[in-house]
Enzyme design. Structure first.
Site, PDB file in Angstrom:
ATOM      1  N   ASP A 117      55.912  25.059  33.217  1.00 62.46           N
ATOM      2  CA  ASP A 117      56.116  24.075  34.294  1.00 62.46           C
ATOM      3  C   ASP A 117      55.043  24.219  35.376  1.00 62.46           C
ATOM      4  O   ASP A 117      54.498  25.303  35.589  1.00 62.46           O
ATOM      5  CB  ASP A 117      57.514  24.290  34.894  1.00 62.46           C
ATOM      6  CG  ASP A 117      57.995  23.058  35.634  1.00 62.46           C
ATOM      7  OD1 ASP A 117      57.352  21.991  35.524  1.00 62.46           O
ATOM      8  OD2 ASP A 117      59.014  23.158  36.344  1.00 62.46           O
ATOM      9  N   ILE A 175      67.172  26.062  32.625  1.00 63.96           N
ATOM     10  CA  ILE A 175      66.783  26.190  31.212  1.00 63.96           C
ATOM     11  C   ILE A 175      66.270  24.847  30.680  1.00 63.96           C
ATOM     12  O   ILE A 175      65.543  24.786  29.695  1.00 63.96           O
ATOM     13  CB  ILE A 175      67.972  26.724  30.375  1.00 63.96           C
ATOM     14  CG1 ILE A 175      68.294  28.160  30.789  1.00 63.96           C
ATOM     15  CG2 ILE A 175      67.662  26.691  28.889  1.00 63.96           C
ATOM     16  CD1 ILE A 175      69.351  28.835  29.957  1.00 63.96           C
ATOM     17  N   SER A 176      66.659  23.754  31.339  1.00 65.37           N
ATOM     18  CA  SER A 176      66.163  22.411  30.999  1.00 65.37           C
ATOM     19  C   SER A 176      66.291  22.049  29.514  1.00 65.37           C
ATOM     20  O   SER A 176      65.332  21.553  28.909  1.00 65.37           O
ATOM     21  CB  SER A 176      64.706  22.252  31.453  1.00 65.37           C
ATOM     22  OG  SER A 176      64.615  22.376  32.853  1.00 65.37           O
ATOM     23  N   HIS A 219      47.484  19.344  32.787  1.00 63.98           N
ATOM     24  CA  HIS A 219      47.885  19.530  31.388  1.00 63.98           C
ATOM     25  C   HIS A 219      46.733  20.127  30.572  1.00 63.98           C
ATOM     26  O   HIS A 219      46.949  20.986  29.718  1.00 63.98           O
ATOM     27  CB  HIS A 219      48.338  18.199  30.783  1.00 63.98           C
ATOM     28  CG  HIS A 219      49.553  17.618  31.456  1.00 63.98           C
ATOM     29  ND1 HIS A 219      50.658  18.380  31.776  1.00 63.98           N
ATOM     30  CD2 HIS A 219      49.844  16.360  31.890  1.00 63.98           C
ATOM     31  CE1 HIS A 219      51.571  17.608  32.362  1.00 63.98           C
ATOM     32  NE2 HIS A 219      51.100  16.384  32.451  1.00 63.98           N
ATOM     33  N   ASN A 261      61.152  13.961  28.541  1.00 64.87           N
ATOM     34  CA  ASN A 261      59.801  13.669  29.065  1.00 64.87           C
ATOM     35  C   ASN A 261      59.304  12.249  28.749  1.00 64.87           C
ATOM     36  O   ASN A 261      58.327  11.784  29.346  1.00 64.87           O
ATOM     37  CB  ASN A 261      58.773  14.682  28.545  1.00 64.87           C
ATOM     38  CG  ASN A 261      58.864  16.047  29.200  1.00 64.87           C
ATOM     39  OD1 ASN A 261      58.525  17.066  28.618  1.00 64.87           O
ATOM     40  ND2 ASN A 261      59.346  16.089  30.448  1.00 64.87           N
ATOM     41  N   ARG A 308      58.593   9.832  31.667  1.00 61.69           N
ATOM     42  CA  ARG A 308      57.411   9.893  32.556  1.00 61.69           C
ATOM     43  C   ARG A 308      56.604   8.594  32.445  1.00 61.69           C
ATOM     44  O   ARG A 308      56.767   7.852  31.476  1.00 61.69           O
ATOM     45  CB  ARG A 308      56.524  11.076  32.132  1.00 61.69           C
ATOM     46  CG  ARG A 308      57.202  12.380  32.408  1.00 61.69           C
ATOM     47  CD  ARG A 308      56.329  13.560  32.098  1.00 61.69           C
ATOM     48  NE  ARG A 308      57.041  14.744  32.532  1.00 61.69           N
ATOM     49  CZ  ARG A 308      56.487  15.786  33.117  1.00 61.69           C
ATOM     50  NH1 ARG A 308      55.195  15.828  33.314  1.00 61.69           N
ATOM     51  NH2 ARG A 308      57.221  16.804  33.488  1.00 61.69           N
ATOM     52  N   SER A 354      59.731  17.568  26.131  1.00 60.79           N
ATOM     53  CA  SER A 354      61.177  17.474  25.914  1.00 60.79           C
ATOM     54  C   SER A 354      61.583  16.036  25.606  1.00 60.79           C
ATOM     55  O   SER A 354      60.806  15.097  25.881  1.00 60.79           O
ATOM     56  CB  SER A 354      61.921  17.951  27.168  1.00 60.79           C
ATOM     57  OG  SER A 354      61.845  16.972  28.180  1.00 60.79           O
ATOM     58  N   THR A 355      62.786  15.867  25.080  1.00 62.21           N
ATOM     59  CA  THR A 355      63.273  14.509  24.792  1.00 62.21           C
ATOM     60  C   THR A 355      63.374  13.707  26.099  1.00 62.21           C
ATOM     61  O   THR A 355      63.303  12.487  26.083  1.00 62.21           O
ATOM     62  CB  THR A 355      64.657  14.565  24.089  1.00 62.21           C
ATOM     63  OG1 THR A 355      65.481  15.524  24.760  1.00 62.21           O
ATOM     64  CG2 THR A 355      64.537  14.972  22.640  1.00 62.21           C
ATOM     65  N   ASN A 379      52.240  22.024  35.883  1.00 62.11           N
ATOM     66  CA  ASN A 379      50.878  21.497  35.654  1.00 62.11           C
ATOM     67  C   ASN A 379      50.528  20.419  36.676  1.00 62.11           C
ATOM     68  O   ASN A 379      49.413  20.396  37.212  1.00 62.11           O
ATOM     69  CB  ASN A 379      50.775  20.877  34.249  1.00 62.11           C
ATOM     70  CG  ASN A 379      50.848  21.911  33.155  1.00 62.11           C
ATOM     71  OD1 ASN A 379      50.754  23.099  33.410  1.00 62.11           O
ATOM     72  ND2 ASN A 379      51.037  21.456  31.925  1.00 62.11           N
ATOM     73  N   GLY A 380      51.485  19.519  36.918  1.00 61.38           N
ATOM     74  CA  GLY A 380      51.244  18.405  37.844  1.00 61.38           C
ATOM     75  C   GLY A 380      51.033  18.904  39.263  1.00 61.38           C
ATOM     76  O   GLY A 380      50.087  18.483  39.954  1.00 61.38           O
TER      77      GLY A 380
HETATM   78  C1  FPP Z   1      55.129  20.599  32.646  1.00 59.78           C
HETATM   79  O1  FPP Z   1      54.390  20.449  33.851  1.00 59.78           O
HETATM   80  C2  FPP Z   1      54.247  20.527  31.478  1.00 59.78           C
HETATM   81  C3  FPP Z   1      54.325  19.599  30.466  1.00 59.78           C
HETATM   82  C4  FPP Z   1      55.351  18.553  30.375  1.00 59.78           C
HETATM   83  C5  FPP Z   1      53.334  19.578  29.356  1.00 59.78           C
HETATM   84  C6  FPP Z   1      52.978  20.921  28.825  1.00 59.78           C
HETATM   85  C7  FPP Z   1      52.018  20.777  27.713  1.00 59.78           C
HETATM   86  C8  FPP Z   1      50.910  21.515  27.555  1.00 59.78           C
HETATM   87  C9  FPP Z   1      50.501  22.599  28.482  1.00 59.78           C
HETATM   88  C10 FPP Z   1      50.027  21.247  26.387  1.00 59.78           C
HETATM   89  C11 FPP Z   1      50.395  22.114  25.198  1.00 59.78           C
HETATM   90  C12 FPP Z   1      49.597  21.729  24.023  1.00 59.78           C
HETATM   91  C13 FPP Z   1      49.872  22.030  22.707  1.00 59.78           C
HETATM   92  C14 FPP Z   1      49.041  21.487  21.629  1.00 59.78           C
HETATM   93  C15 FPP Z   1      50.981  22.879  22.320  1.00 59.78           C
HETATM   94  P1  FPP Z   1      54.765  19.246  34.814  1.00 59.78           P
HETATM   95  O2  FPP Z   1      53.898  18.087  34.497  1.00 59.78           O
HETATM   96  O3  FPP Z   1      56.234  18.973  34.708  1.00 59.78           O
HETATM   97  O4  FPP Z   1      54.407  19.839  36.205  1.00 59.78           O
HETATM   98  P2  FPP Z   1      55.090  19.428  37.595  1.00 59.78           P
HETATM   99  O5  FPP Z   1      56.513  19.840  37.515  1.00 59.78           O
HETATM  100  O6  FPP Z   1      54.304  20.198  38.583  1.00 59.78           O
HETATM  101  O7  FPP Z   1      54.924  17.945  37.728  1.00 59.78           O
END
Ligand code: FPP
Length: 250
Positions: free
Chosen positions: A30, A205-206, A47, A78, A81, A75-76, A32-33
């Site tokens: 969690d 646990i989401s 990402h 997601n 988004r 996840s199902t 990335n954004g």
């Molecule tokens: C959650 O961060 C992250 C994701 C929904 C995507 C995770 C996927 C990857 C890191 C790529 C993996 C690649 C492979 C091929 C296995 P968020 O976007 O929910 O972050 P936020 O809560 O800060 O918005």
């Protein structure tokens, strides 16, 4: 004599007990954004950097002797988004798989995807099938990627599959025990996670591996996923090794 960096990186930190390492680590990647926003970058960059963090963790597990890693990639839920983000993620999964397959073969990684794979874009399904087929005989680290995955949905599909076998007369109701049930989950044959790591601070646990997580130790860090490096993993493992795992006993 100087010790090369690569040698140092391959060595398990001396404060960790190699006999008490988790045999299966699961990660909720969690943040990335939020990471991207903090850097003034678009979300997709988070990402992208997340993929690098996952690759590093996979290599670290291999170097430190942890035999299984499972990552929650999509996840199902997601699908809710914005469509550009969903499309970007699908394209990213496909591109990463295509790009990394050779290296995964060289590193003896056995990859497996769990989730409702039929609901993914056709071209991604093909790439997934190819990667699982090509790596199926590999005996190194078991790398599982949960994609279009939901824990409740996994349990429901296991119930349906079991009910169907009962209806066909293949299985007696009294014979349904935990082992039979586990055999019908997407994760059949995989030992349950000992340690769940969630980055970016949320205490949830989401809908991830609901059945399998029954006795997992949960570790939550404020670190955002793209910043989750070897040092952060080392801290998570040191914390795990301090836990008293009783499995319901005294
Ligand atoms: C959650 O961060 C992250 C994701 C929904 C995507 C995770 C996927 C990857 C890191 C790529 C993996 C690649 C492979 C091929 C296995 P968020 O976007 O929910 O972050 P936020 O809560 O800060 O918005």
């Amino acid at each position: 004599m100087t010790v090369s960096k690569s040698v140092l990186l391959e060595t398990l930190p001396p404060d960790l007990d190699c006999n008490r390492l988790p045999q299966h680590v699961a990660v909720i990647m969690d943040g990335n954004g939020r990471w991207a926003k903090r850097q003034g970058l678009p979300r997709f960059m988070g990402h992208r950097r997340g993929v690098d963090a996952l690759k590093d963790l996979l290599r670290c597990c291999k170097d430190w002797g942890i035999p299984a890693l499972t990552a929650y990639a999509f996840s199902t839920e997601n699908w809710g988004r914005p469509s550009e983000e969903v499309e970007f993620l699908m394209m990213l999964f496909e591109r990463v798989l295509r790009r990394e397959l050779k290296e995964m073969m060289a590193e003896n990684v056995k990859i497996r995807f769990v989730g409702n794979l039929a609901g993914l874009p056709r071209s991604l399904q093909e790439e997934i099938a190819r990667s699982m087929e090509d790596t199926k005989e590999n005996r190194g680290i078991q790398f599982t990627v949960a994609t279009n995955y939901g824990g409740r949905q996994e349990i429901l599909q296991a119930c349906r599959a079991i009910a169907d076998r009962v209806r066909q007369g293949e299985l007696q109701v009294d014979a349904i025990d935990e082992t039979v049930f586990e055999d019908h989950l997407y994760t059949a044959g995989l030992t349950p996670p000992d340690l769940l790591i969630r980055t970016s601070g949320e205490m949830r646990i989401s809908n991830f591996l609901l059945w399998q997580m029954a006795y997992a130790e949960i570790y939550v860090t404020q670190t955002a996923w793209p910043d989750f490096d070897r040092k952060a993993f080392h801290q998570a493992l040191a914390n795990y090794q301090q836990r008293d795992r009783r499995f319901g006993k005294v």
